[in-house]
Motif scaffolding. Structure first.
Motif, short mmCIF file in Angstrom:
data_model
loop_
_atom_site.label_atom_id
_atom_site.label_comp_id
_atom_site.label_asym_id
_atom_site.label_seq_id
_atom_site.Cartn_x
_atom_site.Cartn_y
_atom_site.Cartn_z
N SER A 10 0.82 -1.21 0.00
CA SER A 10 0.00 0.00 0.00
C SER A 10 0.85 1.25 0.00
N VAL A 11 1.94 1.24 0.76
CA VAL A 11 2.82 2.40 0.85
C VAL A 11 3.57 2.62 -0.46
N ILE A 12 4.08 1.54 -1.02
CA ILE A 12 4.92 1.64 -2.22
C ILE A 12 4.12 1.97 -3.47
N PHE A 17 7.69 6.86 -8.54
CA PHE A 17 9.12 7.08 -8.75
C PHE A 17 9.92 6.06 -7.95
N VAL A 18 9.45 5.77 -6.74
CA VAL A 18 10.12 4.77 -5.90
C VAL A 18 9.97 3.38 -6.52
N ILE A 19 8.79 3.10 -7.06
CA ILE A 19 8.57 1.80 -7.69
C ILE A 19 9.56 1.56 -8.81
N LEU A 60 7.97 -8.28 -3.04
CA LEU A 60 7.08 -7.42 -3.83
C LEU A 60 7.70 -6.93 -5.13
N THR A 61 9.01 -6.78 -5.15
CA THR A 61 9.68 -6.18 -6.30
C THR A 61 9.39 -6.87 -7.63
N PRO A 62 9.51 -8.21 -7.73
CA PRO A 62 9.20 -8.85 -9.03
C PRO A 62 7.76 -8.60 -9.48
N ASP A 65 7.53 -5.01 -10.71
CA ASP A 65 8.24 -4.87 -11.98
C ASP A 65 7.37 -5.36 -13.13
N TYR A 66 6.74 -6.50 -12.93
CA TYR A 66 5.86 -7.05 -13.96
C TYR A 66 4.67 -6.13 -14.21
#
Length: 223
Positions: A10-12, A17-19, A60-62, A65-66
């Motif tokens: 939820s925060v990200i 820009f952070v994503i 969460l990153t992958p 990214d997708y």
């Protein structure tokens, strides 16, 4: 009450820009975890260790990214025509009670001209007018009593037709402006409607600006 993973997501997700930086591996995840820790604890309503946030970010990153590339690629692949208009002049006037009367008089004069570029945007304190240079005399005639703060000629407009769902993707405009900024193209003005996005640049930058926008589809398709 959210889980740690749900809170981190939820925060990200409200920070495009952070994503992007996270997906590109440009951020220190431990530092990011420390920065968002208070927000995560507020959402989970309990103390959360930094290590738990780091683990959630790594999982969460992958997914981000997708999702980021999929949504952007879909939009960028469906970008419409790019229209270039040259020989423009940019005016900025201080707002007044008579400025729309001046605008109306110019519009009446040019209403039957199909080749004219004319756009007026009213801000809180000032109004911006971009017009085909061939019609400068009309602007200067009917806006003679207005307070002109800036006048600049030798400009061009690059208009990009946008897909209808562009307003649903967070950070979409950012990716367009970032591509232009990274190539050192100076944007004089930005004019936007729901499905059109126009940048005003110096005549000398119009070819580069056009090429950058034209290559957006290919660039993101290859990512």
């Amino acid at each position: 009450m959210k889980t740690v993973s749900q809170a981190v997501e939820s925060v990200i997700k409200v920070k495009p820009f952070v994503i992007e930086a996270l997906c590109e591996g440009l951020l220190n995840i431990s530092s990011l975890a420390r920065q968002i820790q208070p927000m995560v604890e507020k959402l989970t309503e309990k103390p959360v260790k930094q290590g738990a946030i780091v683990m959630a970010l790594n999982r969460l990153t992958p997914q981000l990214d997708y999702s980021l590339n999929r949504n952007l690629q879909k939009l960028l692949e469906s970008l419409g025509d790019i229209i270039v208009r040259s020989n423009l002049t940019d005016y900025t006037f201080r707002n007044s009670n008579t400025i729309f009367n001046s605008h109306t008089k110019v519009m009446q004069e040019i209403s039957n001209h199909q080749d004219v570029f004319y756009t007026l945007v009213r801000g809180v304190f000032e109004s911006n007018l971009v017009v085909s240079s061939a019609y400068e005399d009309l602007v200067e005639k009917y806006f003679a009593e207005e307070d002109c703060l800036l006048r600049q000629g030798e400009l061009s407009a690059i208009t990009l037709k946008l897909p209808a769902d562009n307003v649903q993707v967070t950070g979409f405009y950012y990716h367009i402006l970032k591509a232009i900024a990274w190539e050192g193209v100076n944007i004089k003005e930005v004019i936007s409607t729901t499905n059109e996005f126009t940048i005003i640049v110096n005549d000398e930058d119009v070819d580069r600006g056009f090429t950058i926008l034209k290559n957006l589809k290919t660039a993101y398709k290859q990512k």
